[in-house]
Design a protein around this motif. Structure first.
Motif, mmCIF file in Angstrom:
data_model
loop_
_atom_site.group_PDB
_atom_site.id
_atom_site.type_symbol
_atom_site.label_atom_id
_atom_site.label_comp_id
_atom_site.label_asym_id
_atom_site.label_seq_id
_atom_site.Cartn_x
_atom_site.Cartn_y
_atom_site.Cartn_z
ATOM 1 N N UNK A 87 6.482 6.614 -34.311
ATOM 2 C CA UNK A 87 5.445 5.432 -35.646
ATOM 3 C C UNK A 87 5.354 5.996 -37.001
ATOM 4 N N UNK A 88 5.438 6.939 -37.424
ATOM 5 C CA UNK A 88 3.938 7.941 -38.380
ATOM 6 C C UNK A 88 3.155 8.110 -37.923
ATOM 7 N N UNK A 89 2.120 8.384 -36.857
ATOM 8 C CA UNK A 89 1.521 9.065 -37.071
ATOM 9 C C UNK A 89 1.043 10.457 -36.872
ATOM 10 N N UNK A 90 2.669 11.009 -36.160
ATOM 11 C CA UNK A 90 2.790 12.705 -36.250
ATOM 12 C C UNK A 90 3.431 13.096 -37.483
ATOM 13 N N UNK A 91 4.551 13.885 -37.472
ATOM 14 C CA UNK A 91 5.059 14.465 -38.346
ATOM 15 C C UNK A 91 6.391 14.283 -38.357
ATOM 16 N N UNK A 92 6.875 13.599 -39.295
ATOM 17 C CA UNK A 92 8.820 12.859 -39.245
ATOM 18 C C UNK A 92 9.444 13.906 -37.922
ATOM 19 N N UNK A 93 9.449 14.250 -38.704
ATOM 20 C CA UNK A 93 10.615 16.107 -38.062
ATOM 21 C C UNK A 93 10.210 15.876 -36.566
ATOM 22 N N UNK A 145 -3.859 6.523 -31.506
ATOM 23 C CA UNK A 145 -3.327 7.575 -32.404
ATOM 24 C C UNK A 145 -4.351 8.610 -31.290
ATOM 25 N N UNK A 146 -5.616 8.215 -30.987
ATOM 26 C CA UNK A 146 -6.970 9.079 -30.007
ATOM 27 C C UNK A 146 -6.101 9.162 -28.856
ATOM 28 N N UNK A 147 -5.328 8.610 -28.120
ATOM 29 C CA UNK A 147 -4.989 9.435 -26.739
ATOM 30 C C UNK A 147 -3.907 10.143 -27.189
ATOM 31 N N UNK A 148 -2.958 10.109 -28.660
ATOM 32 C CA UNK A 148 -2.152 10.563 -28.305
ATOM 33 C C UNK A 148 -2.654 12.590 -29.079
ATOM 34 N N UNK A 149 -3.924 12.179 -29.416
ATOM 35 C CA UNK A 149 -4.742 13.391 -30.233
ATOM 36 C C UNK A 149 -5.036 14.422 -28.692
ATOM 37 N N UNK A 150 -5.792 13.426 -28.221
ATOM 38 C CA UNK A 150 -6.060 13.849 -26.820
ATOM 39 C C UNK A 150 -5.302 14.848 -26.252
ATOM 40 N N UNK A 151 -3.726 14.151 -26.282
ATOM 41 C CA UNK A 151 -2.691 14.510 -25.470
ATOM 42 C C UNK A 151 -2.216 16.227 -25.653
ATOM 43 N N UNK A 152 -2.610 16.319 -26.828
ATOM 44 C CA UNK A 152 -1.775 16.869 -27.932
ATOM 45 C C UNK A 152 -2.160 18.361 -27.780
ATOM 46 N N UNK A 153 -3.602 18.394 -28.519
ATOM 47 C CA UNK A 153 -4.189 19.253 -28.839
ATOM 48 C C UNK A 153 -4.789 19.981 -27.653
ATOM 49 N N UNK A 154 -4.891 19.254 -26.356
ATOM 50 C CA UNK A 154 -5.504 19.255 -25.361
ATOM 51 C C UNK A 154 -5.340 19.346 -23.685
ATOM 52 N N UNK A 169 -7.691 8.593 -40.560
ATOM 53 C CA UNK A 169 -7.341 7.560 -41.483
ATOM 54 C C UNK A 169 -7.240 9.409 -42.950
ATOM 55 N N UNK A 170 -7.660 10.209 -42.121
ATOM 56 C CA UNK A 170 -6.840 11.271 -43.873
ATOM 57 C C UNK A 170 -5.615 10.792 -44.228
ATOM 58 N N UNK A 171 -4.490 11.367 -42.879
ATOM 59 C CA UNK A 171 -3.148 11.822 -42.486
ATOM 60 C C UNK A 171 -1.974 10.974 -42.306
ATOM 61 N N UNK A 172 -2.113 9.631 -41.206
ATOM 62 C CA UNK A 172 -1.481 9.234 -40.375
ATOM 63 C C UNK A 172 -1.547 7.992 -40.868
ATOM 64 N N UNK A 173 -2.856 7.613 -41.300
ATOM 65 C CA UNK A 173 -2.551 6.027 -41.553
ATOM 66 C C UNK A 173 -2.384 5.146 -41.834
#
Length: 451
Positions: A310-316, A87-96, A427-431
């Motif tokens: 995988x359920x760690x981003x918006x399903x749509x 998820x941290x990898x995807x977080x970095x990719x998506x936002x930056x 932890x708060x949104x997707x776990x």
């Protein structure tokens, strides 16, 4: 609805070459040549970074064979270290990094269009955003269409570089004496250790991008064979092109006259094509960057698609377009954020803060091969030279990280810190919404994953 497998070895190889070869080959050799001051040491840097890229590509090839689904590095990190690191990898990719690099290349392309056509000002931003949106539309309209366009752009790119080499030799536009002395550094060069350090960093980023193509593994035919072969072949082709192109530039322009990347390319263009040389080279650069942009908008959104699946981003975002069979919403997200970055014009500095952590994630991905092999020893494809191949790559990654951290420690720390902010978001949104299959539950022989 699932992604369909339709990419063969030729298509994936074209994606590797088309993605990697961009504006860097026209700018990077100048700084490297000026710093090392020696054709021999310049050649050695290209060969070393080519070997590094090949060793990494072979490792990614095995990872792709073991986990033949969309997402690339995100999937391999998930299998090796768990969903949190992925998820941290995807977080970095998506936002930056993904939209930032897309924006940077689009603005670079627009600047060359502006130079060739005499356009300036706000029009350049409109050209950059328009290019992003058009290429995104091509990718949404179908992987087959995007792949065919990429193959044509790659062929045109390689053909243009080959034409430069042929014309340079046929017209005798340069001097072989530019390579003498071959080994000794010219006067005014940087001290060799510092020169090699800077050149290695520049060469690494000239090769950057080969690790993005496995994100399309979910759409490759017979991925256990296609991905390893295409990655190795693509990186080998890129290495040969970089060496030959740098040699042609040095043949055309003596090291003593090299000042900057832009002037280096302009001088080489003038030596071949006269006063119009700058515009001719601008056209070649535009083709090169178009290919890279198309590849970015094709491969990178598969990470957001995989995260949503995988359920760690918006399903749509995991929805597949019913007509075109592509992750249209994921592609639209990358194009939209990149266009916003272009409009704001603040992406270059943002990207600089995340170079260190990007290299770190690539190293972690290759290191994950050791963990996955211990848990699942059997595989249809095994990395040639294992364990020395991943070990070589990781040693060079460690050297590169040391150089990057030493050069800009503040940027390295801040980049890691921002990525770490993804921990509470996860932890708060997707776990709780994870929908993962057990690690290693892939049916490779039948070319499908459980997703």
């Amino acid at each position: 609805m699932a992604l369909t497998r339709q990419l063969g070895v030729r298509a994936v190889t074209a994606l590797v070459v088309g993605e990697v070869i961009a504006i860097g080959i026209f700018l990077t050799p100048a700084g490297m040549a000026r710093s090392v001051g020696s054709p021999f040491w310049l050649l050695l840097v290209w060969l070393l970074m080519g070997a590094m890229a090949l060793s990494g590509a072979l490792c990614y090839g095995e990872l792709a064979a073991r986990a033949p689904e969309a997402g690339g590095g995100y999937v391999y990190l998930r299998e090796a270290y768990g969903p949190g690191v992925a998820f941290l990898y995807g977080w970095k990719c998506l936002l930056v990094m993904d939209p930032g690099i897309t924006a940077a290349l689009a603005v670079g392309l627009a600047s060359y269009v502006g130079y060739a056509l005499g356009i300036a000002g706000v029009s350049l931003k409109l050209i950059a955003i328009g290019t992003i949106l058009i290429l995104a539309a091509v990718n949404i309209a179908g992987l087959r269409l995007g792949s065919r366009v990429m193959q044509w752009l790659t062929a045109l790119k390689i053909g243009s570089l080959a034409l430069i080499a042929v014309l340079a030799l046929a017209l005798r536009a340069g001097q072989w004496s530019n390579f003498v002395p071959f080994v000794a550094q010219r006067a005014g060069s940087d001290p060799l250790p510092a020169a090699l350090a800077g050149a290695l960093v520049g060469a690494f980023f000239a090769f950057g991008g080969w690790w993005e193509i496995p994100k399309l593994a979910g759409e490759a035919r017979d991925p256990a064979r296609t991905l390893p072969r295409a990655l190795a072949l693509g990186v080998t082709v890129v290495t040969a092109i970089y060496i030959l192109t740098s040699a042609v530039f040095l043949y055309l322009v003596p090291l003593e006259r090299v000042s900057s990347g832009e002037t280096f390319a302009a001088q080489a263009g003038e030596a071949l094509f006269g006063p119009a040389g700058g515009r001719v080279f601008a056209g070649i650069v535009i083709v090169a960057v178009l290919g890279s942009l198309l590849g970015l908008l094709m491969a990178l959104p598969r990470v957001y698609y995989a995260m949503a699946r995988d359920g760690v981003f918006f399903k749509t975002v995991a929805a597949i377009h019913p007509r075109f069979g592509t992750p249209a919403r994921a592609i639209a997200i990358q194009a939209g954020i990149a266009s916003l970055y272009v409009a704001l014009g603040t992406f270059n500095e943002i990207i600089a803060y995340f170079v260190f952590v990007t290299v770190l994630f690539v190293g972690l991905t290759v290191a994950g091969l050791f963990r996955i092999r211990r848990r699942l020893p059997d595989a249809s494809y095994r990395t040639w030279g294992y364990p020395f191949t991943p070990a070589l790559f990781l040693i060079l990654v460690a050297v590169l990280l040391f150089l990057l951290a030493g050069h800009s420690p503040g940027r390295a720390v801040l980049g890691v810190g921002v990525v770490a902010l993804g921990v509470p978001a996860y932890r708060l949104l997707f776990r709780r919404s994870l929908t993962l299959e057990p690690a290693g539950s892939y049916d490779v022989d039948k070319n499908r994953s459980p997703n």
